[in-house]
Write a protein that holds these residues in place. Structure first.
Motif, PDB file in Angstrom:
ATOM      1  N   ILE A   1      -2.420   6.913   8.707  1.00  0.00           N
ATOM      2  CA  ILE A   1      -1.961   6.874   7.315  1.00  0.00           C
ATOM      3  C   ILE A   1      -3.197   6.710   6.438  1.00  0.00           C
ATOM      4  O   ILE A   1      -4.002   5.793   6.649  1.00  0.00           O
ATOM      5  CB  ILE A   1      -0.982   5.705   7.079  1.00  0.00           C
ATOM      6  CG1 ILE A   1       0.182   5.765   8.061  1.00  0.00           C
ATOM      7  CG2 ILE A   1      -0.470   5.723   5.643  1.00  0.00           C
ATOM      8  CD1 ILE A   1       1.055   4.520   8.040  1.00  0.00           C
ATOM      9  N   VAL A   2      -3.357   7.578   5.459  1.00  0.00           N
ATOM     10  CA  VAL A   2      -4.526   7.559   4.578  1.00  0.00           C
ATOM     11  C   VAL A   2      -4.123   6.933   3.249  1.00  0.00           C
ATOM     12  O   VAL A   2      -3.203   7.407   2.565  1.00  0.00           O
ATOM     13  CB  VAL A   2      -5.062   8.986   4.348  1.00  0.00           C
ATOM     14  CG1 VAL A   2      -6.246   8.967   3.392  1.00  0.00           C
ATOM     15  CG2 VAL A   2      -5.452   9.620   5.676  1.00  0.00           C
ATOM     16  N   PHE A   3      -4.818   5.860   2.876  1.00  0.00           N
ATOM     17  CA  PHE A   3      -4.519   5.156   1.632  1.00  0.00           C
ATOM     18  C   PHE A   3      -5.500   5.496   0.507  1.00  0.00           C
ATOM     19  O   PHE A   3      -5.148   5.417  -0.664  1.00  0.00           O
ATOM     20  CB  PHE A   3      -4.524   3.646   1.881  1.00  0.00           C
ATOM     21  CG  PHE A   3      -3.544   3.212   2.926  1.00  0.00           C
ATOM     22  CD1 PHE A   3      -2.183   3.225   2.678  1.00  0.00           C
ATOM     23  CD2 PHE A   3      -3.975   2.799   4.181  1.00  0.00           C
ATOM     24  CE1 PHE A   3      -1.272   2.833   3.644  1.00  0.00           C
ATOM     25  CE2 PHE A   3      -3.081   2.402   5.159  1.00  0.00           C
ATOM     26  CZ  PHE A   3      -1.721   2.425   4.885  1.00  0.00           C
ATOM     27  N   SER A   4      -6.726   5.813   0.866  1.00  0.00           N
ATOM     28  CA  SER A   4      -7.740   6.182  -0.120  1.00  0.00           C
ATOM     29  C   SER A   4      -8.852   6.927   0.609  1.00  0.00           C
ATOM     30  O   SER A   4      -8.763   7.161   1.823  1.00  0.00           O
ATOM     31  CB  SER A   4      -8.302   4.937  -0.811  1.00  0.00           C
ATOM     32  OG  SER A   4      -9.132   4.197   0.076  1.00  0.00           O
TER      33      SER A   4
ATOM     34  N   ILE B   1       4.075   7.445   2.586  1.00  0.00           N
ATOM     35  CA  ILE B   1       4.374   6.277   3.426  1.00  0.00           C
ATOM     36  C   ILE B   1       4.066   5.018   2.632  1.00  0.00           C
ATOM     37  O   ILE B   1       2.973   4.872   2.075  1.00  0.00           O
ATOM     38  CB  ILE B   1       3.533   6.288   4.725  1.00  0.00           C
ATOM     39  CG1 ILE B   1       3.746   7.596   5.506  1.00  0.00           C
ATOM     40  CG2 ILE B   1       3.888   5.069   5.581  1.00  0.00           C
ATOM     41  CD1 ILE B   1       5.140   7.791   6.047  1.00  0.00           C
ATOM     42  N   GLU B   2       5.022   4.103   2.584  1.00  0.00           N
ATOM     43  CA  GLU B   2       4.825   2.819   1.910  1.00  0.00           C
ATOM     44  C   GLU B   2       4.681   1.718   2.955  1.00  0.00           C
ATOM     45  O   GLU B   2       5.478   1.646   3.897  1.00  0.00           O
ATOM     46  CB  GLU B   2       5.991   2.519   0.976  1.00  0.00           C
ATOM     47  CG  GLU B   2       6.099   3.514  -0.179  1.00  0.00           C
ATOM     48  CD  GLU B   2       7.225   3.173  -1.132  1.00  0.00           C
ATOM     49  OE1 GLU B   2       8.022   2.257  -0.817  1.00  0.00           O
ATOM     50  OE2 GLU B   2       7.307   3.807  -2.193  1.00  0.00           O
TER      51      GLU B   2
ATOM     52  N   LEU C   1       0.831  -1.199   0.000  1.00  0.00           N
ATOM     53  CA  LEU C   1       0.000   0.000   0.000  1.00  0.00           C
ATOM     54  C   LEU C   1       0.866   1.250   0.000  1.00  0.00           C
ATOM     55  O   LEU C   1       1.945   1.274   0.607  1.00  0.00           O
ATOM     56  CB  LEU C   1      -0.889   0.031   1.244  1.00  0.00           C
ATOM     57  CG  LEU C   1      -1.917  -1.091   1.390  1.00  0.00           C
ATOM     58  CD1 LEU C   1      -2.401  -1.171   2.831  1.00  0.00           C
ATOM     59  CD2 LEU C   1      -3.085  -0.844   0.453  1.00  0.00           C
ATOM     60  N   THR C   2       0.376   2.289  -0.667  1.00  0.00           N
ATOM     61  CA  THR C   2       1.033   3.595  -0.631  1.00  0.00           C
ATOM     62  C   THR C   2       0.045   4.619  -0.084  1.00  0.00           C
ATOM     63  O   THR C   2      -1.096   4.707  -0.572  1.00  0.00           O
ATOM     64  CB  THR C   2       1.498   4.031  -2.028  1.00  0.00           C
ATOM     65  OG1 THR C   2       2.426   3.059  -2.528  1.00  0.00           O
ATOM     66  CG2 THR C   2       2.180   5.388  -1.970  1.00  0.00           C
ATOM     67  N   GLY C   3       0.444   5.345   0.954  1.00  0.00           N
ATOM     68  CA  GLY C   3      -0.458   6.307   1.581  1.00  0.00           C
ATOM     69  C   GLY C   3       0.250   7.600   1.951  1.00  0.00           C
ATOM     70  O   GLY C   3       1.422   7.812   1.604  1.00  0.00           O
ATOM     71  N   GLN C   4      -0.478   8.438   2.654  1.00  0.00           N
ATOM     72  CA  GLN C   4       0.044   9.718   3.092  1.00  0.00           C
ATOM     73  C   GLN C   4      -0.182   9.885   4.595  1.00  0.00           C
ATOM     74  O   GLN C   4      -1.227   9.504   5.118  1.00  0.00           O
ATOM     75  CB  GLN C   4      -0.654  10.865   2.360  1.00  0.00           C
ATOM     76  CG  GLN C   4      -0.396  10.902   0.862  1.00  0.00           C
ATOM     77  CD  GLN C   4       0.970  11.434   0.504  1.00  0.00           C
ATOM     78  OE1 GLN C   4       1.529  12.246   1.236  1.00  0.00           O
ATOM     79  NE2 GLN C   4       1.507  10.992  -0.625  1.00  0.00           N
TER      80      GLN C   4
END
Length: 351
Positions: free
Chosen positions: A112-115, A83-84, A66-69
């Motif tokens: 961490i927000v992914f979507s 953030i990975e 997953l990739t998030g912020q």
């Protein structure tokens, strides 16, 4: 035993980054009492015999990457960091153990927000891992993960290219059904519907077991004396039905051939008392030369990383020098290595 006993030089160009198409067209190195022969996977129909039983790991790989912020209020307003995350395994507490990069850029309690629908809160950390509590559970979590997650390709592929839509099919076995793995049982990737149908018509039988393959399968061995290595633990299950099927084949004189080291490790765990029994739970079985196999008569497997625990396992089955000779032949004749590479069928000579 020294770690150097399981080392070899592999040309970079032999590391496969895509699978053979169709799946069963991959090369197959057959090693048996007659020596070594170069075949293809579809030749299993001619190689295997009436009454042989293949043991298949039916775990299903989750799109665990997953990739998030991460957002944070700072002196100059709202800031964010990429953030990975690679999910490792669910914990009994309901959160997930995960690898997070960069771990230093998140704090416990941050989100961490992914979507738009999927996020996770950091609940703690230990041993280089973080623990994440997701905002969704059950089918809702599975659906969101399928939407935004990528397949967790091994490091030696991920270093060459990112995962894409093709990997969602390529890095999943034909019979995958029990979600929970973060790595594929890769020997099984060579099977497709036509090959399975042809094997059934040949009289080959199948038994399903479940071992959720963990990211630890790619961890290097770092000790010179392999007896000092600590294996990672993975959850698995061998049902009563599976035990009955395997025992019936043994009684009838058929061969038990796990497809993949994960299936082999699982059935040998279930037979550690000397008798195969139903079994469920974590296993950290470490198979090295000298191991006494209770159930296994052969193994279909891909070609493994140098100095890995899987090299030690195949050496336990076939003998250290025999495996060196097999790998020398495979390298010399251009077999493709690792998860998306070619296969071998190892049939040891019984004493």
């Amino acid at each position: 035993m020294k770690l150097s006993d399981f080392d070899f030089e592999l040309p970079e160009e032999l590391i496969a980054t895509r699978p053979a198409r169709p799946r069963s067209s991959a090369k197959l190195l057959l090693a048996d009492r007659d020596g070594v022969a170069d075949r293809v996977v579809s030749d299993l129909v001619d190689i295997l015999k009436l009454g042989d039983r293949l043991v298949l790991n039916d775990t299903k790989v989750i799109p665990a990457r997953l990739t998030g912020q991460r957002f944070r209020d700072g002196e100059h307003g709202l800031t964010s960091s990429k953030i990975e995350v690679t999910l490792l395994e669910p914990r009994s507490s309901g959160d997930w153990a995960a690898l997070v990069k960069p771990l230093r850029k998140i704090r416990d309690g941050e989100t961490i927000v992914f979507s738009e629908v999927l996020s996770a809160t950091v609940t703690g950390r230990a041993d280089g891992q973080a623990f994440l509590q997701f905002n969704l559970t059950g089918d809702n979590f599975d659906a969101a993960l399928a939407d935004v997650g990528a397949m967790p390709l091994p490091p030696y592929i991920a270093a060459k290219r990112p995962a894409d839509e093709a990997d969602k099919e390529d890095y999943q076995t034909y019979w995958a059904r029990n979600a929970g793995a973060v790595a594929a049982p890769t020997a099984s990737l060579h099977f497709d519907g036509p090959l399975l149908d042809a094997l059934r018509a040949r009289g080959v039988e199948f038994t399903h077991v479940t071992l959720h393959v963990g990211a630890g399968t790619f961890l290097p061995v770092k000790v010179d004396d392999v007896r000092d290595h600590k294996m990672h633990s993975e959850w698995g299950e061998v049902t009563e039905q599976a035990v009955d099927e395997i025992n019936a084949t043994k009684a009838a004189g058929g061969r038990i051939i796990p497809v993949g080291t994960t299936a082999l490790r699982l059935i040998e765990t279930a037979a550690k008392s000397g008798t195969l029994k139903p079994w469920v739970g974590p296993t950290d079985i470490f198979i090295t030369p000298g191991f006494q196999f209770q159930v296994t008569d052969g193994l279909m497997t891909n070609f493994h990383l140098p100095k890995s625990t899987l090299m030690m396992l195949v050496s336990a089955l076939m003998g250290v020098q025999r495996v060196k000779d097999i790998y020398s032949h495979a390298i010399g004749t251009g077999y493709r290595f690792f998860s998306y590479g070619d296969a071998s069928l190892l049939l040891p000579t019984k004493p």
